[in-house]
Design a protein around this motif. Sequence first.
Motif, PDB file in Angstrom:
ATOM      1  N   ARG A 116     -17.090  25.975  -6.060  1.00  0.00           N
ATOM      2  CA  ARG A 116     -18.191  26.569  -6.816  1.00  0.00           C
ATOM      3  C   ARG A 116     -17.912  27.979  -7.327  1.00  0.00           C
ATOM      4  O   ARG A 116     -18.503  28.428  -8.292  1.00  0.00           O
ATOM      5  CB  ARG A 116     -19.451  26.590  -5.938  1.00  0.00           C
ATOM      6  CG  ARG A 116     -19.935  25.200  -5.542  1.00  0.00           C
ATOM      7  CD  ARG A 116     -20.427  24.383  -6.713  1.00  0.00           C
ATOM      8  NE  ARG A 116     -21.744  24.810  -7.132  1.00  0.00           N
ATOM      9  CZ  ARG A 116     -22.887  24.322  -6.671  1.00  0.00           C
ATOM     10  NH1 ARG A 116     -22.870  23.338  -5.775  1.00  0.00           N
ATOM     11  NH2 ARG A 116     -24.043  24.771  -7.093  1.00  0.00           N
ATOM     12  N   VAL A 175     -17.082  20.588  -3.308  1.00  0.00           N
ATOM     13  CA  VAL A 175     -16.790  20.970  -4.697  1.00  0.00           C
ATOM     14  C   VAL A 175     -16.598  22.488  -4.772  1.00  0.00           C
ATOM     15  O   VAL A 175     -17.355  23.255  -4.171  1.00  0.00           O
ATOM     16  CB  VAL A 175     -17.946  20.524  -5.627  1.00  0.00           C
ATOM     17  CG1 VAL A 175     -17.765  21.065  -7.035  1.00  0.00           C
ATOM     18  CG2 VAL A 175     -18.037  18.995  -5.644  1.00  0.00           C
ATOM     19  N   GLU A 217     -14.719  21.103  -9.685  1.00  0.00           N
ATOM     20  CA  GLU A 217     -13.877  19.991  -9.224  1.00  0.00           C
ATOM     21  C   GLU A 217     -13.825  19.994  -7.697  1.00  0.00           C
ATOM     22  O   GLU A 217     -14.144  20.985  -7.059  1.00  0.00           O
ATOM     23  CB  GLU A 217     -12.438  20.156  -9.744  1.00  0.00           C
ATOM     24  CG  GLU A 217     -12.287  19.903 -11.222  1.00  0.00           C
ATOM     25  CD  GLU A 217     -10.840  20.068 -11.679  1.00  0.00           C
ATOM     26  OE1 GLU A 217      -9.962  20.398 -10.849  1.00  0.00           O
ATOM     27  OE2 GLU A 217     -10.591  19.868 -12.876  1.00  0.00           O
ATOM     28  N   LYS A 218     -13.367  18.861  -7.142  1.00  0.00           N
ATOM     29  CA  LYS A 218     -13.187  18.778  -5.692  1.00  0.00           C
ATOM     30  C   LYS A 218     -12.136  19.810  -5.269  1.00  0.00           C
ATOM     31  O   LYS A 218     -11.091  19.918  -5.903  1.00  0.00           O
ATOM     32  CB  LYS A 218     -12.715  17.365  -5.338  1.00  0.00           C
ATOM     33  CG  LYS A 218     -12.600  17.105  -3.865  1.00  0.00           C
ATOM     34  CD  LYS A 218     -13.568  16.006  -3.439  1.00  0.00           C
ATOM     35  CE  LYS A 218     -13.431  15.669  -1.964  1.00  0.00           C
ATOM     36  NZ  LYS A 218     -14.320  16.357  -1.065  1.00  0.00           N
TER      37      LYS A 218
END
Length: 218
Positions: A198, A196, A6-7
């Motif tokens: 990671r 994003v 997700e962001k």
Amino acid sequence: MVAIGEKAPNLKLGKWVQGMETNFDKEGDNVKLVEVFQVNCPGCFMHSIPEIINIYQKFKGDGLTVMGVATAFEDYDKNTLENLEMLLTTGEVVGDTKQALSQYGQLKDGKLPYKIPYPVAMDSLVKEGGEPTKEKMTAFIKNQLPDFDSQPEDYKQQIFERVKGYFKSKEYSAETFEMYSLQGTPSTILVDRKGVLRDVSFGQTVNLESMIQKLLSE
């Protein structure tokens, strides 16, 4: 709670102590690495921070931004803004960190033998008060025990009582630490060029460097 893929929301910070004030949204398409530590955390200073400094020196010209965030989820008398400022300006360490580094001969004239070269901020600490809500406790538990819902009722009750005790013993909530559901220190947060999330890791990060190389080449 932020999930991998997700962001990544901006870090919630109290004060920038060293370097220019920045955050994920100000770092363009750089890969971002955040080192989360506590001032009173021997492992942070013996292993993790020296490793992150190496990574910073190696990749800072290749599109990697490194930020340090000092947090506090225990030992609130030692993990303070004042001790962080002292550490960054004079190299002086306190508490367990001082004891362990002295024991292993890793201090020079009682101070850290290295300087942290990247920007460092203090996590945003919010004073805790009153009873924790059931929602807050449930979210905390499910992060640690994903199969919580399928457990027997009496077991769930015991866990709730323990978590309630934990929240009551906390003087502060550290906002970045909690937002990223970190499990302790040292922890790292890794965000790619598109912003994003990671990776989030706790303790020794064996393949951190190879993950960064991969993200830099994307």
